[in-house]
Design an enzyme around this catalytic site. Structure first.
Site, PDB file in Angstrom:
ATOM      1  N   LYS A 166       0.820  -1.218   0.000  1.00  0.00           N
ATOM      2  CA  LYS A 166       0.000   0.000   0.000  1.00  0.00           C
ATOM      3  C   LYS A 166       0.851   1.265   0.000  1.00  0.00           C
ATOM      4  O   LYS A 166       0.357   2.337  -0.307  1.00  0.00           O
ATOM      5  CB  LYS A 166      -0.982   0.014   1.175  1.00  0.00           C
ATOM      6  CG  LYS A 166      -0.385   0.291   2.531  1.00  0.00           C
ATOM      7  CD  LYS A 166      -1.494   0.404   3.565  1.00  0.00           C
ATOM      8  CE  LYS A 166      -0.937   0.727   4.943  1.00  0.00           C
ATOM      9  NZ  LYS A 166      -2.008   0.862   5.936  1.00  0.00           N
ATOM     10  N   ASP A 167       2.166   1.141   0.324  1.00  0.00           N
ATOM     11  CA  ASP A 167       3.052   2.296   0.308  1.00  0.00           C
ATOM     12  C   ASP A 167       3.642   2.568  -1.074  1.00  0.00           C
ATOM     13  O   ASP A 167       4.215   3.635  -1.303  1.00  0.00           O
ATOM     14  CB  ASP A 167       4.200   2.104   1.308  1.00  0.00           C
ATOM     15  CG  ASP A 167       3.715   2.095   2.748  1.00  0.00           C
ATOM     16  OD1 ASP A 167       2.699   2.765   3.028  1.00  0.00           O
ATOM     17  OD2 ASP A 167       4.340   1.423   3.584  1.00  0.00           O
TER      18      ASP A 167
ATOM     19  N   ARG B 288       3.519   5.503  16.356  1.00  0.00           N
ATOM     20  CA  ARG B 288       2.107   5.887  16.503  1.00  0.00           C
ATOM     21  C   ARG B 288       1.524   5.364  17.813  1.00  0.00           C
ATOM     22  O   ARG B 288       0.762   6.057  18.487  1.00  0.00           O
ATOM     23  CB  ARG B 288       1.302   5.382  15.301  1.00  0.00           C
ATOM     24  CG  ARG B 288       1.733   6.040  14.005  1.00  0.00           C
ATOM     25  CD  ARG B 288       0.864   5.615  12.830  1.00  0.00           C
ATOM     26  NE  ARG B 288       1.452   6.076  11.569  1.00  0.00           N
ATOM     27  CZ  ARG B 288       0.774   6.294  10.460  1.00  0.00           C
ATOM     28  NH1 ARG B 288      -0.524   6.095  10.435  1.00  0.00           N
ATOM     29  NH2 ARG B 288       1.381   6.695   9.368  1.00  0.00           N
TER      30      ARG B 288
ATOM     31  N   ARG C 277      -7.791   8.783   3.913  1.00  0.00           N
ATOM     32  CA  ARG C 277      -8.915   7.857   3.723  1.00  0.00           C
ATOM     33  C   ARG C 277      -9.608   7.582   5.041  1.00  0.00           C
ATOM     34  O   ARG C 277     -10.837   7.700   5.154  1.00  0.00           O
ATOM     35  CB  ARG C 277      -8.399   6.541   3.110  1.00  0.00           C
ATOM     36  CG  ARG C 277      -9.425   5.399   3.116  1.00  0.00           C
ATOM     37  CD  ARG C 277      -8.806   4.096   2.634  1.00  0.00           C
ATOM     38  NE  ARG C 277      -7.729   3.629   3.478  1.00  0.00           N
ATOM     39  CZ  ARG C 277      -7.883   2.889   4.568  1.00  0.00           C
ATOM     40  NH1 ARG C 277      -9.106   2.534   4.968  1.00  0.00           N
ATOM     41  NH2 ARG C 277      -6.853   2.488   5.273  1.00  0.00           N
ATOM     42  N   ARG C 278      -8.838   7.221   6.069  1.00  0.00           N
ATOM     43  CA  ARG C 278      -9.434   6.910   7.372  1.00  0.00           C
ATOM     44  C   ARG C 278     -10.063   8.142   8.010  1.00  0.00           C
ATOM     45  O   ARG C 278     -11.071   8.027   8.715  1.00  0.00           O
ATOM     46  CB  ARG C 278      -8.367   6.320   8.300  1.00  0.00           C
ATOM     47  CG  ARG C 278      -7.891   4.930   7.877  1.00  0.00           C
ATOM     48  CD  ARG C 278      -6.757   4.460   8.751  1.00  0.00           C
ATOM     49  NE  ARG C 278      -6.262   3.154   8.346  1.00  0.00           N
ATOM     50  CZ  ARG C 278      -4.975   2.807   8.366  1.00  0.00           C
ATOM     51  NH1 ARG C 278      -4.061   3.677   8.762  1.00  0.00           N
ATOM     52  NH2 ARG C 278      -4.610   1.600   8.001  1.00  0.00           N
TER      53      ARG C 278
ATOM     54  N   ARG D  75       1.579  10.703  12.545  1.00  0.00           N
ATOM     55  CA  ARG D  75       2.625  10.264  11.629  1.00  0.00           C
ATOM     56  C   ARG D  75       3.554   9.255  12.290  1.00  0.00           C
ATOM     57  O   ARG D  75       3.553   9.088  13.505  1.00  0.00           O
ATOM     58  CB  ARG D  75       3.470  11.470  11.173  1.00  0.00           C
ATOM     59  CG  ARG D  75       2.686  12.557  10.457  1.00  0.00           C
ATOM     60  CD  ARG D  75       2.253  12.119   9.081  1.00  0.00           C
ATOM     61  NE  ARG D  75       1.622  13.210   8.343  1.00  0.00           N
ATOM     62  CZ  ARG D  75       0.885  13.039   7.259  1.00  0.00           C
ATOM     63  NH1 ARG D  75       0.686  11.833   6.799  1.00  0.00           N
ATOM     64  NH2 ARG D  75       0.349  14.069   6.645  1.00  0.00           N
TER      65      ARG D  75
ATOM     66  N   CYS E 281      -1.883   7.356  -1.522  1.00  0.00           N
ATOM     67  CA  CYS E 281      -2.282   7.661  -0.147  1.00  0.00           C
ATOM     68  C   CYS E 281      -2.624   9.138   0.048  1.00  0.00           C
ATOM     69  O   CYS E 281      -2.987   9.539   1.138  1.00  0.00           O
ATOM     70  CB  CYS E 281      -1.197   7.226   0.827  1.00  0.00           C
ATOM     71  SG  CYS E 281       0.441   7.836   0.408  1.00  0.00           S
TER      72      CYS E 281
END
Length: 283
Positions: free
Chosen positions: A65-66, A133, A109-110, A127, A229
């Site tokens: 996904k990155d 996190r 998105r979230r 971040r 993203c």
């Protein structure tokens, strides 16, 4: 995980691992830094790709996904491991399901999904890599944060509850109907030189074909949308009964997203069909 998989299929191959720290692994990126890198695109992948291009490594291992949906033609995604969990998790500091007033997440998105599910919620940015996190959450007064289930589980943090830095955390699986995952979520991708056929033959021995078909559909949709993203988009493909089923969710100016879905045998063709459905939905 990649080394173990290669040991099973190509036991004669010697594997050396090089750990490369990326921009995204740093504690914080200033807005000016993000602007220079066109948002968040490539912040977890650029250093690995540079090492690959400079032939310091033969294979770059990424969270799929990155990876930006468009990459240098000299590089190729040669294989992927079987997909992990695709869901997002809501993490709290207590079991009590009190109303959530503040949620932290670094994903646009979230952020949009959280506001759609709970218009009254306050969303703040977050971040760093997973441990960073989690540490920020433990030290904050936030009610909850959202993280990918696959990333947490691969680091040994298993729902429904686990401990981090002496703080017990409780995980709730968010509905995949509302929280459609990011393209490539839960997938580990192996990137090589497109022309390095020796390495590609070795690496392709661990390719999970069904997962790879799903990733191709998701990445092609993102390429057509010209978004990674930096856009509030969810895109998730599943392999079902010999076909790939693709479902997408795109947020615009309205609180609620536009949705589209489809099924087919050709991942790229399917992505194009679903993309055109979404375009019609937006008009």
């Amino acid at each position: 995980m990649v080394e173990e998989a290669l040991a099973r299929t190509r036991p004669y191959v010697k594997v050396a691992t090089e750990i490369i720290r990326t921009r995204g692994d740093h504690e914080h990126l200033a807005s000016s830094e993000l602007d220079r890198t066109k948002g968040r695109k490539g912040i977890y992948t650029a250093e690995l790709e540079r090492a690959l291009m400079e032939k310091r490594i033969d294979v770059a291992v990424h969270s799929a996904k990155d990876l930006p949906s468009e990459m240098d033609n000299a590089l190729a995604i040669t294989a992927v491991l079987p997909r992990g969990a695709v869901e997002d998790l809501l993490l709290r500091k207590s079991r009590a399901h009190a109303p959530v007033a503040t949620i932290a997440t670094g994903s646009v998105r979230r952020q949009r999904q959280a506001r759609w599910s709970n218009p009254a919620v306050r969303v703040v940015g977050l971040r760093g890599n997973v441990p960073t996190r989690l540490r920020k959450f433990v030290e904050s007064d936030w009610d909850a944060i959202i993280l990918a289930r696959a990333g947490l589980e691969r680091l040994g943090f298993l729902p429904p509850e686990f401990e981090f830095d002496g703080q017990k955390l409780f995980a709730e699986v968010l509905s995949p109907e509302n929280f459609v995952s990011a393209g490539g979520q839960g997938i580990i991708a192996l990137q090589t030189h497109a022309a390095d056929w020796v390495t590609r033959e070795i690496v392709s021995s661990i390719d999970d074909v069904e997962t790879h078909l799903c990733l191709r559909a998701e990445r092609e949709f993102l390429r057509l949308l010209q978004g990674d993203c930096d856009l509030p988009v969810g895109v998730h493909a599943r392999f079902m009964k010999g076909e790939t089923a693709l479902r997408v969710q795109l947020f615009g100016e309205a609180l609620a997203p536009k949705m589209a879905s489809g099924r087919g045998n050709n991942p790229e063709k399917l992505a194009g069909e679903v993309f055109r459905k979404l375009e019609r939905e937006q008009k």
